[in-house]
Write a protein that holds these residues in place. Structure first.
Motif, mmCIF file in Angstrom:
data_model
loop_
_atom_site.group_PDB
_atom_site.id
_atom_site.type_symbol
_atom_site.label_atom_id
_atom_site.label_comp_id
_atom_site.label_asym_id
_atom_site.label_seq_id
_atom_site.Cartn_x
_atom_site.Cartn_y
_atom_site.Cartn_z
ATOM 1 N N THR A 118 -4.100 0.591 -1.977
ATOM 2 C CA THR A 118 -4.544 0.499 -3.388
ATOM 3 C C THR A 118 -4.712 1.896 -3.980
ATOM 4 N N GLN A 119 -5.164 2.820 -3.138
ATOM 5 C CA GLN A 119 -5.349 4.194 -3.631
ATOM 6 C C GLN A 119 -3.992 4.824 -3.959
ATOM 7 N N LEU A 120 -3.033 4.605 -3.052
ATOM 8 C CA LEU A 120 -1.676 5.128 -3.286
ATOM 9 C C LEU A 120 -1.093 4.519 -4.560
ATOM 10 N N ALA B 200 -14.986 3.442 10.083
ATOM 11 C CA ALA B 200 -15.731 4.308 11.007
ATOM 12 C C ALA B 200 -17.130 4.621 10.469
ATOM 13 N N GLY B 201 -17.824 3.589 10.020
ATOM 14 C CA GLY B 201 -19.205 3.767 9.568
ATOM 15 C C GLY B 201 -19.344 4.170 8.116
ATOM 16 N N ALA B 202 -18.228 4.547 7.474
ATOM 17 C CA ALA B 202 -18.277 4.867 6.042
ATOM 18 C C ALA B 202 -17.489 3.797 5.283
ATOM 19 N N TRP B 203 -17.331 3.991 3.994
ATOM 20 C CA TRP B 203 -16.656 3.008 3.147
ATOM 21 C C TRP B 203 -15.448 3.648 2.483
ATOM 22 N N GLU B 204 -14.302 2.971 2.564
ATOM 23 C CA GLU B 204 -13.072 3.450 1.920
ATOM 24 C C GLU B 204 -12.876 2.637 0.642
ATOM 25 N N LYS B 205 -12.702 3.329 -0.468
ATOM 26 C CA LYS B 205 -12.593 2.606 -1.744
ATOM 27 C C LYS B 205 -11.316 1.782 -1.826
ATOM 28 N N ILE B 206 -11.473 0.540 -2.271
ATOM 29 C CA ILE B 206 -10.328 -0.287 -2.649
ATOM 30 C C ILE B 206 -10.179 -0.145 -4.157
ATOM 31 N N GLU B 207 -9.148 0.563 -4.567
ATOM 32 C CA GLU B 207 -8.967 0.746 -6.005
ATOM 33 C C GLU B 207 -8.771 -0.613 -6.664
ATOM 34 N N GLN B 208 -9.358 -0.768 -7.821
ATOM 35 C CA GLN B 208 -9.347 -2.058 -8.508
ATOM 36 C C GLN B 208 -8.199 -2.038 -9.514
#
Lengths: 321, 321, 321
Positions: free
Chosen positions: A88-90, C174-182
């Motif tokens: 989604t970022q790409l 890995a314990g953090a959050w990766e944004k899912i672009e909307q």
């Protein structure tokens, strides 16, 4: 906007099984995706939907390779959901390349605020004296950052966010309320995202603190002197009262309420709509809300609930006989 | 920014026991204060923290004088918490002298609005025709005051506040909704404080009324034709539905919900997170929310809750035997 | 501002019994109206108030004609409440004729947004590229409509509304959050009204959809990919989590919470303050919240509640004996 599968795996890795020249025109859920769309399967539970999907290509875990290949093209990645997030970022970067860092001319920025040249400030934002905005941070339109509040790097603040309004502090005085001026500020770490119309109040004496990687949804209220630990995620409409301390790696479901002056340990998960009225010292999953029912049944049970303690006493008396 | 103890007692009164020349560089809670900081003890329960505190000086009640002197400098005042509140006001005035009353040039103010020359209007506020803002009132940036709404004297409205949006009124019409235009306004008394992103709707026919000295926290919704009595304080995320009447000197905890068309007497205290679904005619302390538990225990109890009325019937049957 | 009864029935119809020349100076509830005011009786339950009312004229249903005439002037209409709604519209139009469609010069509108010439955009609004605003729609001051979001015709958006902020989507990494672009947007139908500071998030892949005639009150959160059916009305402070589907002609009471990924059928009515935690497939009236009580009683009952499942087991054991 379209990308070939070859370009996708070149950018994001993963093992492609299928035609690298296939043109992907969009992303879609498994059950809605068509031949021009890319989808993903992150939960093995949905495997039945995989066979039925018309998606042009599906991102799957290694264990799903055989099932996926039986169907058509696939990209194998160790964590398909994470791969999807990066996709989604790409996609966003390709379809709407972000403008460079800039300060919209309609923003009102105090001369004594410090905006990193690599930050981006949207239309009609207000940034007060002594506030600091870090590199790579993006303020959407209509965000307020109050005096002396600090926002770290690579943060995203959505429209209507208010950082650094006064905490709610008053001392009783002969039937009226005397204001306790809020002398602290708000400190927000790096990689924090804050949803639309969410409010984070400044501390009374010390600061309110949001640690790195915290994600806050819309319409959340964070009271003064709250501390939220690293990588905790809080869904919409949650209220956190003053001086609550929430650990790292927690998740708080939408609409939950958290009382003040309590402590929640790391790795605690609160169900949506639950009322946290005491400290929680052990990791785990906690819940507390009244279940919904048809109104007539609820009315009967709710009425009986007011006699519950009495019922227990009557039961005890019977047991003694 | 620093003040000598002598300057503090000169400004606020109280009986100083200690060196008037001691320089105070900040205010802090008892357990965090260092030698350059001033603290206070308002609740006798925290007396053990007094002895251990490293604070340069502590504000205490007369009954605590001996205990406080055993430790070091103190200021004796009849109500230490109130003294502390006034000290925060003194501190703020000294450290950041407020600018004089002013209207920020970016505010959009209708020619037919009346702003007292001693009011202060922040950046990007919108004040519509017929609205009136009283002396000494301060609107933070990004506040809206709608047509014909009146804000009294010495009020503080925090960022994002919306005064005078339409109340939620519609008549059913063949499966759709017909708008009931909201012809009333909002009248806000003196010394009212309103938190960030809080909304107070205009009345349908008559006005919505917020009386003198009311304190509202952030993200509160006040429906049309609500009346809130003098010196009532409402914490964050509370919703008050239309035509509710709340008495004077009440406190409503955060996240509570108050249904419409009901009446709450003076001096009623509602616990945070409680649902007020009926009128309350007597002063007192009222509560209603589901207690939190670990999820597994909650699931069992919540499931049983749906049989509660039946359990009562079974208990009755047993008792008859 | 005043209207003669003759002018009112000329504009809105209805059968006048009384002096057409009577001058009406305002609208008021039955119990407050004076001789210069017009009122209405929509609920036969309030008939006793009719006889006592000092209103100059009362709108009544045909069945109330005799009772109303015994008292004074009346207008007979099949649906007095609907007649009253239209009367408020007439009143507003007469007393404050709306300015023609216009874009306030302080609004920040992207060159690639499309505003219908018959739309009205208030002060300090932000409309981003690709957004579209339909004919007859009115944006109050300080509204944001994000990229590619569409608002239909004859809608009203109140101050502080945020359309198209990012949905709350993150993948764990890995314990953090990766944004899912909307990547989706928001699509709002015709005749929709949206209250102050309400937020509607853009969809993750597909769009969030608000169908024709939906009415949303203040401080509501609508998550990504929610769909709300035609003519559904939602009161203030409701949160609707992502991917929930709400049917047509529903009413959701204030402060209710609706979990994500569930489906609510058409014609479902949810009581205020209720927690909707499962799909509801049949029309009806549903409720779920803890009833309020005095605090001491609540404490006893709430404590017993944690043993409820155990009480059931003990009751079963007794029954077996």
């Amino acid at each position: 906007m379209a990308l070939r599968l070859a370009a996708i795996v070149a950018a994001l890795g993963g093992e492609l099984h299928g035609d690298p020249a296939l043109l992907v025109e969009g992303l879609a859920p498994l059950e809605q995706a068509g031949p021009g769309q890319l989808s993903f399967l992150s939960n093995p539970r949905y495997q039945p939907q995989l066979a039925a999907s018309r998606a042009g290509c599906v991102i799957v875990a290694p264990s799903m390779l055989a099932a996926a290949q039986a169907r058509g093209a696939c990209i194998v990645a160790p964590d398909p959901y994470l791969y999807f997030a990066r996709l989604t970022q790409l996609w966003k970067k390709q379809s709407a390349p972000p403008a460079g860092p800039a300060i919209h001319p309609s923003a009102v920025i105090d001369a004594a605020a410090v905006i990193d040249p690599a930050a981006s400030i949207g239309a009609l934002c207000v940034i007060e004296r002594g506030a600091r905005i870090g590199a790579g941070t993006r303020l959407a339109p209509r965000v307020t950052v109050g005096e002396n509040c600090v926002v770290g790097e690579r943060c995203v603040l959505h429209p209507g966010v208010v950082i650094g309004a006064d905490g709610f502090g008053f001392a009783p005085n002969a039937g009226a309320w005397e204001k306790i001026e809020q002398l602290g500020a708000v400190r927000i770490g790096n990689d924090v995202e804050i949803g639309a119309n969410t409010c984070i109040d400044r501390g009374a004496l010390a600061d309110t603190v949001i640690e790195d990687g915290v994600k806050l949804d819309n319409l959340i209220q964070i009271g003064h002197n709250v501390r939220i630990g690293r990588h905790t995620a809080i869904a919409g409409c949650v209220g956190v009262a003053g001086s609550a301390t929430i650990g790292a790696h927690c998740t708080i479901g939408g609409g939950a309420g958290i009382l003040g002056h309590l402590t929640i340990a790391d790795n605690v998960h609160i169900s949506a709509l639950s009322n946290v009225t005491r400290s929680i010292s052990r990791p785990g999953h906690y819940t507390g809300f009244f279940p919904i029912d048809d109104n007539a049944a609820w009315e009967k049970n709710a009425a009986t609930l007011k006699q519950l303690h009495g019922l227990r006493e009557r039961l005890k008396a019977l047991e003694k006989k």
